[in-house]
Design a protein around this motif. Structure first.
Motif, PDB file in Angstrom:
ATOM      1  N   TRP A  28       0.828  -1.204   0.000  1.00  0.00           N
ATOM      2  CA  TRP A  28       0.000   0.000   0.000  1.00  0.00           C
ATOM      3  C   TRP A  28       0.862   1.253   0.000  1.00  0.00           C
ATOM      4  O   TRP A  28       0.465   2.273  -0.559  1.00  0.00           O
ATOM      5  CB  TRP A  28      -0.936   0.021   1.204  1.00  0.00           C
ATOM      6  N   SER A  29       2.014   1.209   0.635  1.00  0.00           N
ATOM      7  CA  SER A  29       2.859   2.397   0.742  1.00  0.00           C
ATOM      8  C   SER A  29       3.630   2.708  -0.534  1.00  0.00           C
ATOM      9  O   SER A  29       4.271   3.758  -0.617  1.00  0.00           O
ATOM     10  CB  SER A  29       3.830   2.236   1.911  1.00  0.00           C
ATOM     11  N   THR A  31       2.356   3.447  -3.361  1.00  0.00           N
ATOM     12  CA  THR A  31       1.710   4.597  -3.980  1.00  0.00           C
ATOM     13  C   THR A  31       1.517   5.699  -2.943  1.00  0.00           C
ATOM     14  O   THR A  31       1.362   5.432  -1.762  1.00  0.00           O
ATOM     15  CB  THR A  31       0.330   4.212  -4.542  1.00  0.00           C
ATOM     16  N   GLY A  34      -1.901   5.447  -1.227  1.00  0.00           N
ATOM     17  CA  GLY A  34      -2.077   4.342  -0.300  1.00  0.00           C
ATOM     18  C   GLY A  34      -1.295   4.461   0.993  1.00  0.00           C
ATOM     19  O   GLY A  34      -1.421   3.592   1.869  1.00  0.00           O
ATOM     20  N   ILE A  37      -3.250   4.079   4.358  1.00  0.00           N
ATOM     21  CA  ILE A  37      -3.665   2.695   4.614  1.00  0.00           C
ATOM     22  C   ILE A  37      -2.448   1.848   4.962  1.00  0.00           C
ATOM     23  O   ILE A  37      -2.513   0.975   5.826  1.00  0.00           O
ATOM     24  CB  ILE A  37      -4.425   2.127   3.402  1.00  0.00           C
ATOM     25  N   TRP A  71     -10.365  -1.135   0.468  1.00  0.00           N
ATOM     26  CA  TRP A  71      -9.428  -1.995   1.187  1.00  0.00           C
ATOM     27  C   TRP A  71      -9.823  -3.467   1.052  1.00  0.00           C
ATOM     28  O   TRP A  71      -8.970  -4.323   0.825  1.00  0.00           O
ATOM     29  CB  TRP A  71      -9.374  -1.599   2.659  1.00  0.00           C
TER      30      TRP A  71
END
Length: 122
Positions: A28-29, A31, A34, A37, A71
């Motif tokens: 998620w990280s 992007t 993201g 999240i 999610w």
């Protein structure tokens, strides 16, 4: 007692939950969108490494509903299935029931992670 429970938890499968949340956090990280999240995933990875003595407070606000739906389709269902399966396996024995209940708590968290908070119990 919480310390002993957390040590046994991590050895008997808690590391699997820890790794799953951590890997999803990294994905998620990647992007920029993201990252929030991903940060939640890292908090939950830390909690899943040592869950005894911690509780989860779920948000009542509807603002996080859309993010929680996204999610679920982009990683949540995999965690839910993993946690429910591990919870069922642990609940097959009487000794494993406390560990199974922790997995079910994590499955609920995997359904609604955005807006949830972790706090310590006494």
């Amino acid at each position: 007692m919480k310390l002993l429970g957390n040590i046994v938890w991590f050895i008997l499968g808690g590391f699997i939950s820890f790794l799953s949340w951590g890997i999803l956090g990294i994905l998620w990280s990647i992007t920029i969108i993201g990252i929030p999240i991903g940060r939640q995933c890292f908090k939950f990875a830390k909690m899943s490494a040592a869950p005894f003595g911690k509780e989860i407070r779920f948000s009542d606000s509807g603002s996080s509903l859309l993010i929680n739906i996204v999610w679920l389709f982009l990683g949540g269902f995999a965690i839910v299935i993993e946690e429910v399966a591990m919870g069922i396996v642990f609940c097959l024995t009487i000794v494993g029931i406390p560990f199974g209940m922790q997995h079910f708590k994590h499955a609920k968290l995997a359904l609604l992670p955005v807006g949830s908070e972790i706090y310590r119990t006494r």
